[in-house]
Scaffold this active site. Structure first.
Site, PDB file in Angstrom:
ATOM      1  N   GLY A  15      -8.630   9.972   9.301  1.00 29.50           N
ATOM      2  CA  GLY A  15      -8.957   9.903  10.422  1.00 29.50           C
ATOM      3  C   GLY A  15      -9.920  10.970  10.888  1.00 29.50           C
ATOM      4  N   ALA A  55      -9.587   6.074   3.603  1.00 31.74           N
ATOM      5  CA  ALA A  55      -9.385   7.427   4.516  1.00 31.74           C
ATOM      6  C   ALA A  55     -10.713   8.210   4.466  1.00 31.74           C
ATOM      7  CB  ALA A  55      -8.303   8.218   4.224  1.00 31.74           C
ATOM      8  N   GLY A  56     -11.270   8.241   5.685  1.00 34.54           N
ATOM      9  CA  GLY A  56     -12.368   9.253   5.946  1.00 34.54           C
ATOM     10  C   GLY A  56     -13.609   8.747   6.092  1.00 34.54           C
ATOM     11  N   LYS A  92       0.934  -1.135   0.080  1.00 34.97           N
ATOM     12  CA  LYS A  92      -0.048   0.010  -0.018  1.00 34.97           C
ATOM     13  C   LYS A  92       0.914   0.979   0.180  1.00 34.97           C
ATOM     14  CE  LYS A  92      -3.627   2.550   1.479  1.00 34.97           C
ATOM     15  NZ  LYS A  92      -3.460   3.148   2.610  1.00 34.97           N
ATOM     16  N   ASN A 113     -10.459   2.529   9.237  1.00 35.57           N
ATOM     17  CA  ASN A 113      -9.713   2.165  10.359  1.00 35.57           C
ATOM     18  C   ASN A 113     -10.411   2.987  11.569  1.00 35.57           C
ATOM     19  OD1 ASN A 113      -7.660   2.951  12.700  1.00 35.57           O
ATOM     20  ND2 ASN A 113      -6.702   1.154  11.660  1.00 35.57           N
ATOM     21  N   THR A 114     -10.398   4.343  11.428  1.00 38.05           N
ATOM     22  CA  THR A 114     -10.733   5.169  12.578  1.00 38.05           C
ATOM     23  C   THR A 114     -12.305   4.973  12.902  1.00 38.05           C
ATOM     24  OG1 THR A 114      -8.994   7.059  11.634  1.00 38.05           O
ATOM     25  CG2 THR A 114     -10.785   7.750  13.368  1.00 38.05           C
TER      26      THR A 114
HETATM   27  C1  LIG Z   1      -3.832   6.152   4.470  1.00 34.68           C
HETATM   28  C2  LIG Z   1      -4.232   5.670   5.851  1.00 34.68           C
HETATM   29  O1  LIG Z   1      -3.716   6.007   6.795  1.00 34.68           O
HETATM   30  C3  LIG Z   1      -5.633   5.183   5.681  1.00 34.68           C
HETATM   31  O2  LIG Z   1      -5.634   4.164   4.880  1.00 34.68           O
HETATM   32  C4  LIG Z   1      -6.103   4.673   6.795  1.00 34.68           C
HETATM   33  O3  LIG Z   1      -5.480   3.729   7.295  1.00 34.68           O
HETATM   34  C5  LIG Z   1      -7.647   4.764   6.998  1.00 34.68           C
HETATM   35  O4  LIG Z   1      -8.252   5.724   6.896  1.00 34.68           O
HETATM   36  P1  LIG Z   1      -9.273   6.209   8.175  1.00 34.68           P
HETATM   37  O5  LIG Z   1      -8.573   6.012   9.547  1.00 34.68           O
HETATM   38  O6  LIG Z   1      -9.674   7.289   7.955  1.00 34.68           O
HETATM   39  O7  LIG Z   1     -10.066   5.094   7.940  1.00 34.68           O
END
Ligand SMILES: CC(=O)[C@@H](O)[C@H](O)COP(=O)(O)O
EC number: 2.8.1.10
Length: 259
Positions: A159, A185-186, A98, A207-208
């Site tokens: 995040g 992300a987001g 990645k 993730n977040t």
């Molecule tokens: C580029 C990065 O760091 C993302 O892949 C992160 O792992 C997921 O983004 P979120 O934490 O916003 O879901």
């Protein structure tokens, strides 16, 4: 495409039945367990620095049948990302990478130009390159020409849980680019994941949103259901939208129009 068994996510020559990927950043055993058990994630990203110490080695928490997706987080330019990718391959034994090139520390915006440069080098070295990028059609085309296996446009800054802030730009990539589009992300809510999948995205990385939920396993399950629902809706072909006025949903012929 009518059955789940036929609807696989294909990245290079690898196939996955799950279209939810756990991103890196906020790691805990609970998060990984929830992602695998309740979100049914088959791919989990891993930052090289999280394998550095024996006590905190994230590889110890990831089940063997889950594909490790090492990332180049912490890289500010192509050269650093290439170096990190090579090290990550040594450590993980995985050709997947990645690619994250993020010089900006305030908004964590990826550098598209440096990302294309690193993709060119890494793809030639046999990596399966999955580049994180700011959604832009010209960059996406260059990434594909350089050998990217997927394109991973951001929905909103990392995040933030803000959702599909770049929706229109992502739709252009979905319509024009012929490698899997993985929204990264987001994505803060399952409803946003479902919307992206309905638009035709191939998978969601988050993730977040899970890591900051009060009940992580329940949120993981909600993400699985949302990603699956959005995918099915996309395959079903959503009905048209009427911008002005209304259209009666049942035929009026033969029905008395008297009040
Ligand atoms: C580029 C990065 O760091 C993302 O892949 C992160 O792992 C997921 O983004 P979120 O934490 O916003 O879901």
């Amino acid at each position: 495409m009518t059955t789940d068994t036929q609807d696989l996510l294909t990245i290079a020559d690898h196939t996955f039945s799950s279209r939810f990927i756990l991103g890196s950043g906020k790691y805990s055993y609970d998060l990984i367990d929830a992602a695998v058990t309740h979100a049914k994630a088959q791919i989990i990203t891993m930052a090289l620095r999280r394998t550095a110490s024996a006590e905190e080695n994230i590889l110890n928490f990831i089940p063997k049948d889950v594909t490790i997706l090492p990332n180049t987080s912490g890289s500010s330019n192509a050269e650093e990302a290439i170096r990190t990718a090579r090290l990550a391959r040594e450590l993980s034994g995985s050709d997947f990478i990645k690619l994250e090139v993020v010089p900006d520390k305030k908004y964590l915006m990826p550098d598209n130009e440096e990302t294309v440069k690193a993709t060119e080098v890494l793809a030639k070295e046999g990596f399966i390159v999955m580049p994180y990028m700011l959604p832009d059609l010209n960059t996406a085309r260059r990434l594909v020409d350089a050998g990217a296996a997927t394109v991973m446009p951001l929905a909103a800054p990392i995040g933030t849980n803000k959702g599909l802030a770049t929706k229109d730009l992502i739709q252009i990539l979905i319509d024009e680019i012929n490698v899997p589009i993985i929204i990264d992300a987001g994505i803060g809510r399952p409803s946003q994941a479902a919307e992206a999948m309905e638009m035709g995205a191939d998978a969601i990385m988050a993730n977040t949103s899970m890591a900051t939920a009060k009940d992580i396993p329940l949120m993981a399950e909600a993400f699985r259901l949302a990603v699956e629902a959005g995918r099915k809706a996309y395959l079903a072909g959503p009905g048209r939208v009427i911008e002005h006025g209304a259209v009666a949903s049942s035929p009026l012929a033969g029905v008395s129009q008297k009040a």
